[in-house]
Motif scaffolding. Structure first.
Motif, mmCIF file in Angstrom:
data_model
loop_
_atom_site.group_PDB
_atom_site.id
_atom_site.type_symbol
_atom_site.label_atom_id
_atom_site.label_comp_id
_atom_site.label_asym_id
_atom_site.label_seq_id
_atom_site.Cartn_x
_atom_site.Cartn_y
_atom_site.Cartn_z
ATOM 1 N N LEU A 226 0.839 -1.197 0.000
ATOM 2 C CA LEU A 226 0.000 0.000 0.000
ATOM 3 C C LEU A 226 0.873 1.245 0.000
ATOM 4 C CD1 LEU A 226 -2.668 -0.998 2.697
ATOM 5 C CD2 LEU A 226 -2.963 -0.986 0.215
ATOM 6 N N PRO A 227 0.419 2.317 -0.630
ATOM 7 C CA PRO A 227 1.176 3.575 -0.574
ATOM 8 C C PRO A 227 1.108 4.170 0.826
ATOM 9 C CG PRO A 227 -0.947 3.950 -1.591
ATOM 10 C CD PRO A 227 -0.830 2.465 -1.391
ATOM 11 N N ALA A 232 -6.346 3.208 5.096
ATOM 12 C CA ALA A 232 -6.854 1.974 5.694
ATOM 13 C C ALA A 232 -6.053 1.623 6.944
ATOM 14 C CB ALA A 232 -6.789 0.830 4.692
ATOM 15 N N PRO A 233 -6.721 1.230 8.028
ATOM 16 C CA PRO A 233 -5.997 0.844 9.243
ATOM 17 C C PRO A 233 -5.312 -0.501 9.059
ATOM 18 C CG PRO A 233 -8.330 0.411 9.510
ATOM 19 C CD PRO A 233 -8.188 1.117 8.192
ATOM 20 N N PRO A 234 -4.387 -0.856 9.946
ATOM 21 C CA PRO A 234 -3.731 -2.169 9.859
ATOM 22 C C PRO A 234 -4.759 -3.298 9.928
ATOM 23 C CG PRO A 234 -2.586 -0.730 11.408
ATOM 24 C CD PRO A 234 -3.851 -0.027 11.039
ATOM 25 N N ASN A 235 -4.528 -4.332 9.129
ATOM 26 C CA ASN A 235 -5.382 -5.525 9.113
ATOM 27 C C ASN A 235 -6.829 -5.212 8.733
ATOM 28 O OD1 ASN A 235 -3.201 -7.209 10.033
ATOM 29 N ND2 ASN A 235 -3.560 -6.411 12.108
ATOM 30 N N ALA A 236 -7.028 -4.165 7.922
ATOM 31 C CA ALA A 236 -8.379 -3.849 7.452
ATOM 32 C C ALA A 236 -8.898 -4.966 6.564
ATOM 33 C CB ALA A 236 -8.364 -2.528 6.675
ATOM 34 N N LEU A 241 -6.410 0.855 -1.391
ATOM 35 C CA LEU A 241 -6.342 1.307 -2.777
ATOM 36 C C LEU A 241 -7.704 1.708 -3.320
ATOM 37 C CD1 LEU A 241 -3.925 -1.361 -4.338
ATOM 38 C CD2 LEU A 241 -3.354 0.850 -3.333
ATOM 39 N N LEU A 242 -8.762 1.081 -2.804
ATOM 40 C CA LEU A 242 -10.074 1.337 -3.389
ATOM 41 C C LEU A 242 -10.561 2.756 -3.112
ATOM 42 C CD1 LEU A 242 -12.517 1.189 -1.033
ATOM 43 C CD2 LEU A 242 -11.935 -1.237 -1.147
#
Length: 738
Positions: A226-227, A232-236, A241-242
């Motif tokens: 991921l950039p 997004a939080p960890p372990n989402a 990206l969406l």
């Protein structure tokens, strides 16, 4: 790339199943948001049980690598030949449709998990034999459609030789068109349909984001690389990206924009003398005198004066004096790159324009007026190399366009000094045809594009660019105004409209999406072919190839027959559904979900936005030329489908604000991660609201007059930040006759 392989792919992209009546929905059963719990029976979403027919359409192949955005119009796909023949000069009644994304294999279609390929949205087009689809210049007109800074859009028009034929020649397919698309119902009550005259083809423009982690082979979802800007939080349970984060591959440029004004008053004044003098220099004025004054006879704020625009004053006296002070002559000049110079003088009294252009004498150069790209298809003046011949053209989108005849400009002078040709031209302010630009003396700031070739005759340009030409009043006073912060993202103008209250909430809430300075993710950072990784992150070149699959359910349509002395009138077999559209984000196109304050209880982490509008404001005539008929009192809503994104959507509500009646409340159904189809953990379906006969298990519609005020309220969970959220209402309705 062997020829047999290429041919097989072509056949695959055009292959369409024959018309069939197999008794099964493609995606299983569906829910609706507002069932009539008091009815004797409940509404059935089983198309086949109603003896509908269907045909399947596959898009051409979609090929992506991890992190890639696929957002482009795909090639036209013809409908089955027997279907085209059956409905030649007849009307098809489309009573519903289903959508999936599938791998096409010898063993049959296999659904692509939504956490491998995220459908951000799609727009589809069913085209009749008289429908003409073309790419044209300019962002889509009006707020009804938005193109996120792009300078071209797709337009559908009719070539029907019978202007009185009120059956549409095309249908726009868009309801429930995001991550919710597979299990959101796209059907209508009995005897209601999307009508289309002589259907022959289908096109689709999908926006897909590849979130498939090729290195993970276990069950369910696991995020790939991921950039750094991913929210997004960890372990989402979803990929960051969406949400289209702005990565380091994206170039953002912005600055405060200034413009001259020769009439009225500035909507936003410059703050102080320092800013005034800097703004004048940025606009290209070579000032000799700068001063701070307190004068009741001048406009307030920053002004430019003098026949050579060499004096800049900052007036601290708060007057009501208008810009211009009755000026009739206006002039300006600008360096267009390093080789071209442009000067313009407009004489409102004589109604003439004097244009001076200079550039390299050996090769062609040209200037396009009131444009920022060739996609605007502007009026242009082209100076040929060596000969110095001057032509007028209406440019095309990256092509030479059309030579304009007769010529309107008159060459007053043309000379070459030191390898530079200078041409002085005159012409009337008003263009002699719609293709000839009309110069308006009251338009003090004019965007222009320029280009220089490497051959004497017009051909592909060697260099190009765009600048702004600022005009000042030679016989009056010119104001310098603050136009706000403007900029570009990857070279495209950042365009965002955040409407004030009561139209919308985003401006009042200072939502980050409203300003390029705070814009961190969304559609403007998500163009076709973009890989949503940072520049220093490697791109995985392993590709997925799949297609969007549409199943259209239909019936034959019988037109109405008038009464005769011996027989009563017989109504049409189906009511014609018209498209209605509005956005809770009030034409901003998207907005950010802003993370709630630390320490807020999770159940209180709720972000809410709202919007108000009239029924008459949401009629979408883009593909329905007959929707302008307002002879009746109003409409009956038949279908209302919201559009919001996983993973934060809580609800969407639509009210009749005049009566307080709740018309529709939609709550997403989130996937549980079971092994059932379309049940991916955290991804949603969004059951729509339907209105119709109680005998079908539906709630009867309520008349909404054209001036009824509607209220939309959208709620999201804001435990975490999310970019590019949407709150659209995509609806179908029938006109109520007197």
């Amino acid at each position: 790339g062997s020829l047999p392989t290429m041919f097989a792919l072509l056949v695959l992209s055009l292959a369409i199943a024959a018309v069939a009546t197999v008794p099964a929905n493609m995606n299983g059963e569906y829910l609706i948001a507002n069932p009539n719990v008091h009815a004797e029976k409940q509404f059935s979403t089983d198309y086949a049980a109603k003896n509908y027919e269907y045909f399947d359409v596959y898009s051409p192949p979609i090929r992506t690598v991890y992190g890639e955005v696929f957002w482009t119009m795909l090639d036209t796909v013809p409908l089955p030949a027997d279907l085209i023949a059956r409905f030649a000069n007849k009307t098809m009644a489309v009573v519903g449709y289903e959508v999936d994304q599938v791998f096409r294999t010898p063993q049959g279609d296999q659904s692509v998990p939504i956490y491998w390929a995220y459908n951000h949205h799609y727009v589809g087009y069913l085209l009749g034999v008289h429908a003409k689809m073309e790419r044209v210049a300019g962002a889509v007109g009006g707020p009804m459609n938005m193109n996120h800074g792009e300078k071209t859009h797709w337009k559908v028009s009719s070539t029907n030789p019978n202007p009185d034929d009120k059956i549409p020649d095309a249908q726009f397919i868009s309801e429930g068109n995001g991550g919710e698309f597979r299990k959101s119902f796209h059907g209508y009550p009995d005897k209601m349909a999307l009508l289309i005259n002589s259907p022959v083809a289908f096109r689709v423009q999908p926006m897909q984001i590849d979130t498939h982690n090729r290195d993970y082979h276990g069950p369910g979802f696991k995020a790939g690389l991921l950039p750094r800007s991913s929210a997004a939080p960890p372990n989402a349970t979803y990929s960051g990206l969406l949400e289209c984060p702005c990565t380091t591959r994206v170039v953002k440029n912005w600055s405060t924009s200034y413009a001259t004004q020769t009439t009225g008053s500035c909507s936003q004044q410059l703050l102080n003398a320092t800013e005034c003098f800097i703004a004048a220099a940025r606009l290209g004025f070579h000032t000799k005198n700068t001063s701070i004054v307190s004068s009741p006879t001048l406009p307030p704020g920053c002004t430019i004066q003098g026949p050579d625009s060499s004096t800049v004053l900052f007036n601290t006296f708060n007057t009501a004096v208008a810009c211009g002070l009755g000026a009739r002559t206006f002039a300006g000049s600008v360096a267009a790159g390093t080789q071209v110079n442009v000067s313009l003088t407009l004489d409102a009294a004589q109604k003439t324009a004097t244009i001076t252009l200079s550039g390299p004498a050996a090769v062609w150069f040209g200037v396009g007026w009131s444009a920022t790209t060739m996609g605007d298809k502007p009026y242009a003046l082209i100076i040929e190399g060596k000969s110095g011949n001057v032509t007028e053209r209406r440019l095309g989108d990256h092509d030479p366009g059309t030579l304009l005849t007769p010529t309107q400009v008159k060459v007053v002078a043309s000379k070459v000094v030191g390898g530079v040709r200078t041409v002085v031209l005159t012409r009337a302010l008003a263009g002699i045809t719609p293709d000839h630009f009309t110069f308006d003396p009251l338009t003090a700031t004019l965007p222009i594009i320029y280009a220089v070739g490497d051959t004497p005759a017009l051909a592909f340009h060697k260099t190009r660019g765009g600048v702004t030409l600022a005009l000042t009043a030679l016989d009056g006073v010119t104001c310098v105004c603050n136009q706000g912060t403007k900029g570009t993202i990857n070279g495209l103008p950042f365009q965002k409209t955040c409407a004030p209250e009561p139209l919308g909430d985003l401006a009042q809430q200072h939502n980050p999406t409203c300003s390029i300075e705070t814009y961190a993710g969304g559609l403007s950072c998500c163009y076709h072919g973009q890989v949503l990784l940072d520049a220093d992150q490697p791109v995985d070149n392993r590709t997925d190839e799949y297609a969007l699959k549409f199943r259209f359910w239909f019936q034959d349509y019988t037109p109405p027959t008038p009464a005769t002395p011996h027989t009563p009138a017989v109504p049409a077999s189906h009511g014609s559904l018209h498209r209605f559209y509005y956005t809770t984000e009030a034409w901003a196109g998207e907005y950010d979900i802003v993370k709630c304050h630390p320490g807020t209880p999770p159940e209180e982490c709720i972000q809410e936005i709202s919007a108000r509008w009239k029924v008459q404001d949401m009629v979408d005539c883009t593909f329905d030329p007959f929707c302008h008929d307002r002879s009746g009192p109003g409409i009956n809503l038949v279908y209302a489908g919201g559009h919001c994104h996983a993973p934060s959507c809580i609800s969407m509500e639509l009210y009749n604000l005049d009566t307080g009646e709740l018309l529709c409340r939609q709550e997403p159904v989130y996937g549980t991660g079971s092994d059932k189809p379309f049940d991916e953990l955290g991804y949603l379906a969004l059951p729509p609201c339907l209105w119709g006969p109680e005998s079908e298990g539906l709630v009867p519609p309520t008349l909404l007059t054209w001036d009824t005020t509607l209220l939309s309220i959208k709620r999201n969970n804001n435990t975490y930040t999310h970019y590019g959220e949407m709150a659209l209402w995509q609806m179908r309705a029938v006109f109520v006759e007197e």
